[in-house]
Design a protein around this motif. Structure first.
Motif, mmCIF file in Angstrom:
data_model
loop_
_atom_site.group_PDB
_atom_site.id
_atom_site.type_symbol
_atom_site.label_atom_id
_atom_site.label_comp_id
_atom_site.label_asym_id
_atom_site.label_seq_id
_atom_site.Cartn_x
_atom_site.Cartn_y
_atom_site.Cartn_z
ATOM 1 N N TYR A 17 -19.400 -13.536 -37.972
ATOM 2 C CA TYR A 17 -19.409 -12.909 -36.660
ATOM 3 C C TYR A 17 -18.136 -12.102 -36.432
ATOM 4 O O TYR A 17 -18.184 -10.993 -35.869
ATOM 5 N N VAL A 18 -16.998 -12.617 -36.871
ATOM 6 C CA VAL A 18 -15.746 -11.869 -36.756
ATOM 7 C C VAL A 18 -15.827 -10.568 -37.543
ATOM 8 O O VAL A 18 -15.355 -9.517 -37.098
ATOM 9 N N ALA A 19 -16.449 -10.630 -38.718
ATOM 10 C CA ALA A 19 -16.518 -9.449 -39.573
ATOM 11 C C ALA A 19 -17.515 -8.412 -39.064
ATOM 12 O O ALA A 19 -17.287 -7.203 -39.187
ATOM 13 N N SER A 20 -18.627 -8.864 -38.486
ATOM 14 C CA SER A 20 -19.717 -7.935 -38.174
ATOM 15 C C SER A 20 -19.957 -7.705 -36.688
ATOM 16 O O SER A 20 -20.599 -6.733 -36.303
ATOM 17 N N ARG A 21 -19.509 -8.615 -35.841
ATOM 18 C CA ARG A 21 -19.796 -8.625 -34.409
ATOM 19 C C ARG A 21 -21.286 -8.826 -34.134
ATOM 20 O O ARG A 21 -21.768 -8.628 -33.013
ATOM 21 N N GLU A 22 -22.046 -9.221 -35.117
ATOM 22 C CA GLU A 22 -23.482 -9.455 -34.955
ATOM 23 C C GLU A 22 -23.771 -10.953 -35.001
ATOM 24 O O GLU A 22 -23.166 -11.681 -35.798
ATOM 25 N N PRO A 23 -24.693 -11.453 -34.157
ATOM 26 C CA PRO A 23 -25.081 -12.866 -34.225
ATOM 27 C C PRO A 23 -25.554 -13.230 -35.634
ATOM 28 O O PRO A 23 -26.156 -12.405 -36.338
ATOM 29 N N ARG A 64 -26.776 -16.752 -33.868
ATOM 30 C CA ARG A 64 -25.869 -17.501 -33.005
ATOM 31 C C ARG A 64 -24.448 -16.942 -33.149
ATOM 32 O O ARG A 64 -24.092 -16.344 -34.171
ATOM 33 N N VAL A 65 -23.642 -17.163 -32.099
ATOM 34 C CA VAL A 65 -22.241 -16.740 -32.122
ATOM 35 C C VAL A 65 -21.377 -17.955 -31.779
ATOM 36 O O VAL A 65 -21.836 -18.893 -31.113
ATOM 37 N N PRO A 66 -20.122 -17.977 -32.204
ATOM 38 C CA PRO A 66 -19.256 -19.114 -31.877
ATOM 39 C C PRO A 66 -18.903 -19.132 -30.396
ATOM 40 O O PRO A 66 -18.785 -18.093 -29.750
ATOM 41 N N THR A 67 -18.722 -20.310 -29.851
ATOM 42 C CA THR A 67 -18.183 -20.479 -28.508
ATOM 43 C C THR A 67 -16.670 -20.690 -28.614
ATOM 44 O O THR A 67 -16.115 -20.814 -29.704
ATOM 45 N N ASP A 68 -15.997 -20.739 -27.456
ATOM 46 C CA ASP A 68 -14.562 -21.047 -27.472
ATOM 47 C C ASP A 68 -14.310 -22.375 -28.171
ATOM 48 O O ASP A 68 -13.357 -22.520 -28.951
ATOM 49 N N LYS A 69 -15.170 -23.347 -27.895
ATOM 50 C CA LYS A 69 -15.031 -24.663 -28.536
ATOM 51 C C LYS A 69 -15.241 -24.556 -30.038
ATOM 52 O O LYS A 69 -14.549 -25.222 -30.824
ATOM 53 N N GLY A 70 -16.178 -23.693 -30.443
ATOM 54 C CA GLY A 70 -16.413 -23.497 -31.868
ATOM 55 C C GLY A 70 -15.220 -22.865 -32.562
ATOM 56 O O GLY A 70 -14.828 -23.264 -33.670
ATOM 57 N N TYR A 71 -14.617 -21.855 -31.917
ATOM 58 C CA TYR A 71 -13.416 -21.250 -32.481
ATOM 59 C C TYR A 71 -12.299 -22.291 -32.603
ATOM 60 O O TYR A 71 -11.540 -22.304 -33.577
ATOM 61 N N ARG A 72 -12.193 -23.170 -31.591
ATOM 62 C CA ARG A 72 -11.149 -24.187 -31.634
ATOM 63 C C ARG A 72 -11.336 -25.113 -32.829
ATOM 64 O O ARG A 72 -10.384 -25.424 -33.550
ATOM 65 N N VAL A 73 -12.561 -25.575 -33.054
ATOM 66 C CA VAL A 73 -12.820 -26.441 -34.208
ATOM 67 C C VAL A 73 -12.529 -25.696 -35.502
ATOM 68 O O VAL A 73 -11.921 -26.241 -36.430
ATOM 69 N N PHE A 74 -12.934 -24.434 -35.571
ATOM 70 C CA PHE A 74 -12.671 -23.622 -36.768
ATOM 71 C C PHE A 74 -11.174 -23.525 -37.034
ATOM 72 O O PHE A 74 -10.712 -23.739 -38.167
ATOM 73 N N VAL A 75 -10.392 -23.199 -36.010
ATOM 74 C CA VAL A 75 -8.944 -23.057 -36.185
ATOM 75 C C VAL A 75 -8.309 -24.387 -36.559
ATOM 76 O O VAL A 75 -7.441 -24.455 -37.432
ATOM 77 N N ASP A 76 -8.742 -25.468 -35.907
ATOM 78 C CA ASP A 76 -8.148 -26.775 -36.177
ATOM 79 C C ASP A 76 -8.412 -27.237 -37.605
ATOM 80 O O ASP A 76 -7.662 -28.069 -38.138
ATOM 81 N N ASP A 322 -9.716 -12.295 -36.293
ATOM 82 C CA ASP A 322 -9.522 -12.879 -37.617
ATOM 83 C C ASP A 322 -8.335 -13.847 -37.535
ATOM 84 O O ASP A 322 -7.189 -13.471 -37.759
ATOM 85 N N TYR A 323 -8.614 -15.093 -37.202
ATOM 86 C CA TYR A 323 -7.546 -16.064 -36.957
ATOM 87 C C TYR A 323 -6.686 -16.286 -38.193
ATOM 88 O O TYR A 323 -5.453 -16.343 -38.101
ATOM 89 N N SER A 324 -7.299 -16.434 -39.337
ATOM 90 C CA SER A 324 -6.527 -16.724 -40.549
ATOM 91 C C SER A 324 -5.544 -15.604 -40.865
ATOM 92 O O SER A 324 -4.349 -15.848 -41.091
ATOM 93 N N ASN A 325 -6.010 -14.367 -40.865
ATOM 94 C CA ASN A 325 -5.136 -13.229 -41.155
ATOM 95 C C ASN A 325 -4.065 -13.074 -40.084
ATOM 96 O O ASN A 325 -2.883 -12.845 -40.396
#
Length: 344
Positions: A17-23, A64-76, A322-325
């Motif tokens: 989703y970060v790369a494409s902006r598409e669900p 589907r797209v990530p929610t704020d909670k999903g981004y948090r789990v991804f980053v953690d 792109d959180y990692s970069n």
């Protein structure tokens, strides 16, 4: 409870989703990634992720797209940051290496960080509570015009042009310069303003009118250096990502104009160990609602000046980033900046 495979599905949804902006749909995941299971199984995993409010359907699409909670789990769960490329590292060294003073190095740092991340970059001036006066210079530009220069141990240079009520004798100017440096040299900025009043009082009344403009100018320069300030670059990047702010971009623009708000947010992030990953604090979406940044993410880390003061730098942008970069770039610029200031 989300399974390990479910968390991997979340990871690829975020990345795609970060790369494409598409669900992102289950068929796309099966086609692109080697999970070794059917699309139906991936759909079940996605259903569980949706129940946990880690992903959501933006409309009737199957994606589907990530929610704020999903981004948090991804980053953690980020255990490693994507390393900067050799050209990126070289650009940091070349661009930062030619800096001439603190203002220049901070300006270069924030512009570079904006270029590396394509986000709004922010950098806080060192608080300077332990910064000391290295030297005061007073240059006579004309018989009744002077240039006052304040140089701190961290390499910051502040200068102002002032007029005196009458011509200054060069010998008296030498005496004034010597007295000020004897009183302020090595003194902390927090104490320098008070000491300047003592310098003024040490001269006889017939000299006070000549000394007062100099001490007043230097006092203003000292107080200016003690204020918390931000430098910012890359606000135009917000316009390019306006689609990533579902509500309106205007609250974000309003928030970043309030430096006091950003300073408070940086301060809270510095003390919140829950959002810390790989040395970078991350605050995502709704976690920033109190600061008017409920649709934005902020990444920040600390850097040290040569006097040992810790200040912060970071980036601000949409939650779809792109959180990692960006975390790697924030950390790399902070480390290089600390090394550069440590050599000052």
């Amino acid at each position: 409870m989300v399974s390990d495979r479910g968390l991997e599905v979340l990871r690829v949804i975020v990345q795609d989703y970060v790369a494409s902006r598409e669900p992102v749909g289950s068929k796309s995941i099966v086609d692109r990634y080697g999970f070794g299971v059917s699309a139906a199984t991936i759909r079940n995993d996605m259903a569980l992720l949706e129940e946990e409010e880690l992903i959501a359907a933006p409309h009737t699409s199957s994606g589907r797209v990530p929610t704020d909670k999903g981004y948090r789990v991804f980053v953690d769960r980020l255990t490693e940051l994507r390393p900067l490329s050799a050209p990126q590292k070289h650009a940091i060294e070349v661009f930062m290496g030619s800096s001439v003073d603190l203002d220049d190095v901070l300006s270069r740092s924030v512009r570079l960080l904006s270029q590396l991340t394509q986000q709004v970059a922010l950098i806080q001036y060192p608080t300077l509570s332990r910064t000391t006066v290295r030297h005061i210079e007073i240059v006579q530009l004309a018989p009744a015009r002077l240039l006052t220069v304040l140089i701190t141990d961290g390499g910051r240079v502040e200068q102002r042009v002032i007029d005196t009520p009458s011509d200054l004798d060069p010998d008296f100017l030498d005496e004034l310069r010597a007295r000020i440096n004897a009183s302020l040299g090595g003194l902390a900025l927090v104490d320098a303003a008070e000491k300047l009043r003592d310098v003024l009082a040490s001269f006889p009344p017939n000299r006070a009118s000549l000394v007062e403009p100099v001490t007043r100018s230097l006092t203003e320069q000292v107080l200016a250096n003690r204020q918390d300030r931000f430098l910012m670059a890359g606000t135009g990047n917000l316009a390019r990502t306006e689609r990533d702010f579902p509500g309106s971009i205007h609250p974000v623009l309003d928030a970043i104009e309030e430096q006091v708000t950003l300073l408070k947010l940086f301060s809270e992030m510095a003390h919140d160990q829950n959002g810390l990953q790989n040395g970078v604090a991350v605050s995502i979406g709704r976690e920033n609602t109190a600061f008017g940044l409920g649709e934005a993410s902020v990444l920040s880390t600390g850097y040290s000046s040569s006097s040992g003061e810790l200040a912060r730098l970071g980036v601000l942008g949409p939650t779809r980033m792109d959180y990692s970069n960006n975390m790697a770039a924030v950390r790399a610029v902070a480390r290089y900046l600390s090394r550069l200031l440590g050599e000052a």
